[in-house]
Design a protein around this motif. Structure first.
Motif, short mmCIF file in Angstrom:
data_model
loop_
_atom_site.label_atom_id
_atom_site.label_comp_id
_atom_site.label_asym_id
_atom_site.label_seq_id
_atom_site.Cartn_x
_atom_site.Cartn_y
_atom_site.Cartn_z
N ILE A 135 0.89 -1.17 0.00
CA ILE A 135 0.00 0.00 0.00
C ILE A 135 0.92 1.20 0.00
O ILE A 135 1.71 1.38 0.93
CB ILE A 135 -0.92 0.01 1.23
CG1 ILE A 135 -1.84 -1.22 1.21
CG2 ILE A 135 -1.74 1.29 1.28
CD1 ILE A 135 -2.68 -1.37 2.46
N ALA A 136 0.87 2.01 -1.04
CA ALA A 136 1.88 3.06 -1.22
C ALA A 136 1.25 4.42 -1.48
O ALA A 136 0.28 4.55 -2.21
CB ALA A 136 2.80 2.70 -2.39
N GLY A 137 1.84 5.42 -0.85
CA GLY A 137 1.54 6.82 -1.13
C GLY A 137 2.84 7.58 -1.12
O GLY A 137 3.74 7.27 -0.33
N MET A 138 2.99 8.59 -2.00
CA MET A 138 4.26 9.31 -2.10
C MET A 138 4.03 10.78 -2.37
O MET A 138 3.05 11.16 -3.02
CB MET A 138 5.13 8.73 -3.23
CG MET A 138 5.51 7.28 -3.06
SD MET A 138 6.71 6.72 -4.31
CE MET A 138 8.19 7.54 -3.69
N LEU A 139 4.95 11.59 -1.90
CA LEU A 139 4.93 13.00 -2.25
C LEU A 139 5.14 13.16 -3.75
O LEU A 139 5.86 12.37 -4.38
CB LEU A 139 6.02 13.76 -1.49
CG LEU A 139 5.76 14.00 0.00
CD1 LEU A 139 7.02 14.59 0.65
CD2 LEU A 139 4.57 14.93 0.21
N VAL A 182 0.26 -3.60 -6.00
CA VAL A 182 0.40 -2.29 -5.35
C VAL A 182 -0.97 -1.61 -5.32
O VAL A 182 -1.65 -1.52 -6.35
CB VAL A 182 1.40 -1.40 -6.11
CG1 VAL A 182 1.53 -0.04 -5.42
CG2 VAL A 182 2.76 -2.08 -6.21
N PHE A 183 -1.34 -1.13 -4.16
CA PHE A 183 -2.57 -0.35 -4.00
C PHE A 183 -2.15 1.07 -3.60
O PHE A 183 -1.55 1.26 -2.54
CB PHE A 183 -3.47 -0.99 -2.94
CG PHE A 183 -3.85 -2.40 -3.27
CD1 PHE A 183 -4.95 -2.66 -4.09
CD2 PHE A 183 -3.10 -3.47 -2.80
CE1 PHE A 183 -5.30 -3.97 -4.42
CE2 PHE A 183 -3.44 -4.78 -3.11
CZ PHE A 183 -4.55 -5.03 -3.93
N THR A 184 -2.39 2.02 -4.46
CA THR A 184 -1.89 3.38 -4.25
C THR A 184 -2.96 4.23 -3.56
O THR A 184 -4.15 4.13 -3.86
CB THR A 184 -1.46 4.02 -5.57
OG1 THR A 184 -2.58 4.04 -6.48
CG2 THR A 184 -0.32 3.23 -6.20
N VAL A 185 -2.49 5.09 -2.65
CA VAL A 185 -3.41 5.88 -1.82
C VAL A 185 -2.94 7.33 -1.71
O VAL A 185 -1.76 7.62 -1.87
CB VAL A 185 -3.53 5.27 -0.40
CG1 VAL A 185 -4.13 3.88 -0.46
CG2 VAL A 185 -2.18 5.26 0.31
N ASP A 219 -8.32 5.36 -0.01
CA ASP A 219 -7.63 5.60 1.25
C ASP A 219 -6.99 4.30 1.73
O ASP A 219 -7.15 3.25 1.11
CB ASP A 219 -8.60 6.14 2.31
CG ASP A 219 -9.87 5.30 2.45
OD1 ASP A 219 -9.74 4.06 2.49
OD2 ASP A 219 -10.96 5.88 2.51
N VAL A 220 -6.27 4.38 2.84
CA VAL A 220 -5.55 3.21 3.35
C VAL A 220 -6.52 2.11 3.76
O VAL A 220 -6.27 0.92 3.49
CB VAL A 220 -4.65 3.61 4.54
CG1 VAL A 220 -4.05 2.37 5.22
CG2 VAL A 220 -3.53 4.53 4.08
N GLY A 221 -7.62 2.47 4.41
CA GLY A 221 -8.58 1.46 4.83
C GLY A 221 -9.13 0.66 3.67
O GLY A 221 -9.21 -0.58 3.73
#
Length: 426
Positions: free
Chosen positions: A334-338, A357-360, A388-390
Motif C-alpha cells: 500500500i503506497a503513497g508518495m509526495l 500495489v494499492f496506491t493511496v 484511502d488506506v482502509g
C-alpha cells in the motif's frame, strides 16, 4: 493537526530556504543556545539518519547517559522532534519557548524549520544532559542545524539521490553538501558510500584535517549466526542483532557502534542499546491500532515504513525478501508518495517481488493515486488506485495477502500511526 504544528504553520513561512543567516540571528537574539548544548553528535545523510540516531541514543542511554535528541519530521505530534533526556517535550514547555523566539523574530521572518530548530536548541540548552544528538533536516552545509561550531562527533549516513530540487542531481555535489557538517579536527564516522559520494566527503575531510572512520575501510559490520559482528582495526565484537528489522539496519548499526566507541561507550551498553532500540515507521510491525485490528482476523502481517526514495526502496525490498525466506507469504504494497519523489524508481526495487500495489493519497502534495499506480505499472508491477488506506487494506486482504507493507512516505506513515492513540510514537 496538533496545536504546536498549527501555531507554527500559521505564524511562519513553510518554505524551504537553505540559509544560515536567519537562524543565526534568531539564536543570537536569545543568547546563542547552540553554544551551550551538551556534547553534540551531528548526523547528516540521505537514508538511515533517524535509525542511526535512535541506535546511538539507545546505546548512550544504556550507558547511563542523559541524552537529548532533535529529529525531523515528526510522524503524529510535533513534540516527537524534541526529546529532552529521554522524554518528549511537553506543549507547556514548548509554548513559552516559542513565545520567547517569536518576540525577537520581528524582521527576521524565520521559516518553520528554522523556528523549530531554534526551539530545540533553546530547550536542549536549558535541560542538563550528557549528550545531544542532532539530525540534519535537509542537506547539511546550509541546514539550520549547521550553526553548531564544535560538535563532539560528526556522522554521515549513506548518501543517495533525494531532494533534487534543493540539492541537485549530481551525487558528488550532493555529498559535498552533506559533508558541510564536518568541522576542522572533529572526528567523523562515515557510512558505506557510492564512489562519487565518498570522493566528495573525503575531499572535505582532507581539507579540514578530519579524523575519519569509514565503514568498509576502517571498520565493518555484518550479520552472523543471528547476531551482528563488528570489526575495527583494534577489536572484534560479537553483538546481538539490532531490534530494527532489515539487513540495511546492520549497516546503520555498524555506523552507530563506531560512533559509540568514539564516544567511549562500553561494549555492554552497545549490546543493550542494540536490543532496546526502537524507531517508528522503519519496518515497524503494526500489531496494535485500527489497521492492525483489520488485518488480524485474516492472519495477515502489517508493516509500516516511511522510506521514500529508490535507495530506501531497495532496502525495503531486501527486508521483505528476507521475511519471505523465513516464512513465505503473499505480499502486497500500500503506497503513497509526495509528488516530488521518484515514484517509478521507488517501485522498480519491488519488480522481482511481483507484489500488487494499492496506491493511496494522504494530506499534502502527494502523487494522485491514479498517477502513482501508473508509475508502478511502468516499473512492471500490477497496481490499482484506492481512495484511502482502509480501502486499500481491505482490497489487499481480499486478494489473500498475508504480508502487507504500507510505504512510500513518512507523511503517510504519520497518518497511519495517528489513526489510533495506541500507535502514537512516545
Amino acid at each position: 493537526m496538533d496545536p504546536i504544528s498549527e501555531r507554527l504553520r500559521v505564524r511562519h513561512p513553510q518554505k524551504i530556504d537553505l540559509s544560515l543567516d536567519r537562524v543565526r540571528r534568531l539564536l543570537h537574539a536569545v543568547g546563542d543556545p547552540q553554544n551551550r548544548l551538551p556534547p553534540v553528535v551531528h548526523v547528516a545523510g540521505t537514508n538511515g539518519k533517524g535509525s542511526t540516531v535512535a541506535l546511538i541514543r539507545a546505546m548512550a542511554e544504556a550507558a547511563g547517559l542523559a541524552v537529548s535528541v532533535y529529529t525531523s519530521p515528526h510522524l503524529v505530534r510535533f513534540n516527537e522532534r524534541i526529546r529532552l533526556t529521554g522524554r518528549l517535550i511537553e506543549d507547556a514547555e514548548l509554548e513559552p519557548i516559542l513565545d520567547r523566539l517569536e518576540a525577537v523574530d520581528d524582521g527576521i521572518t524565520a521559516t518553520v524549520f528554522e523556528m523549530t530548530t531554534a526551539a530545540a536548541f533553546l530547550a536542549m540548552a536549558e535541560e542538563p544532559a550528557d549528550l545531544a544528538i542532532i539530525e540534519v533536516g535537509l542537506g547539511g552545509r546550509l541546514d539550520a542545524t549547521n550553526v553548531i561550531e564544535r560538535p563532539r562527533l560528526s556522522v554521515i549516513t549513506p548518501v543517495d539521490f533525494d531532494h533534487a530540487e534543493f540539492l541537485g542531481t549530481d551525487l558528488f555535489g550532493m555529498a559535498g553538501e552533506k559533508a558541510g557538517i564536518l568541522r576542522r579536527g572533529v572526528p567523523a564516522v562515515v557510512a558505506r558510500q557510492p564512489d562519487a559520494a565518498f570522493q566528495a566527503i573525503e575531499a572535505v575531510a582532507e581539507r579540514l584535517a578530519v579524523p575519519m572512520m569509514v565503514m568498509g575501510r576502517d571498520f565493518d559490520a555484518w550479520a552472523e549466526r543471528g547476531g551482528l559482528t563488528f570489526q575495527a582495526e583494534d577489536r572484534l565484537l560479537d553483538l546481538p542483532a539490532p531490534a530494527l528489522v532489515g539487513l540495511h539496519q546492520i549497516d546503520n548499526a555498524g555506523v552507530a557502534i563506531a560512533a559509540a566507541l568514539e564516544l567511549g561507550l562500553p561494549e555492554a551498553a552497545i549490546s543493550e542499546g542494540l536490543r532496546a532500540v526502537r524507531w517508528p515507521a522503519r519496518m515497524q510491525s503494526l500489531t496494535a491500532g485500527h489497521y492492525a485490528d483489520e488485518a488480524k482476523p485474516a492472519g495477515a502481517e502489517l508493516w509500516l515504513d516511511g522510506g521514500h526514495n529508490p535507495h530506501a526502496a531497495r532496502a525495503l525490498a531486501e527486508a521483505l525478501a528476507a521475511l519471505d525466506l523465513r516464512q513465505p507469504r503473499p505480499t502486497a504494497l500500500i503506497a503513497g508518495m509526495l509528488a516530488n519523489k521518484d515514484a517509478e524508481g521507488f517501485f522498480e526495487a519491488f519488480r522481482l517481488s511481483e507484489a500488487p500495489v494499492f496506491t493511496v493519497p494522504f494530506e499534502g502534495a502527494c502523487h494522485p493515486p491514479a498517477d502513482l499506480a501508473e508509475a508502478a505499472r511502468r516499473a512492471g508491477l500490477r497496481a490499482e488506485p484506492m481512495a484511502d488506506v482502509g480501502t486499500a487494506l481491505k482490497a489487499a486482504l481480499a486478494e489473500g495477502a498475508g504480508r502487507i507493507l504500507i510505504c512510500g512516505s513518512l507523511y503517510l506513515a504519520g497518518e497511519v500511526l495517528g489513526a489510533s492513540p495506541a500507535t502514537w510514537p512516545t
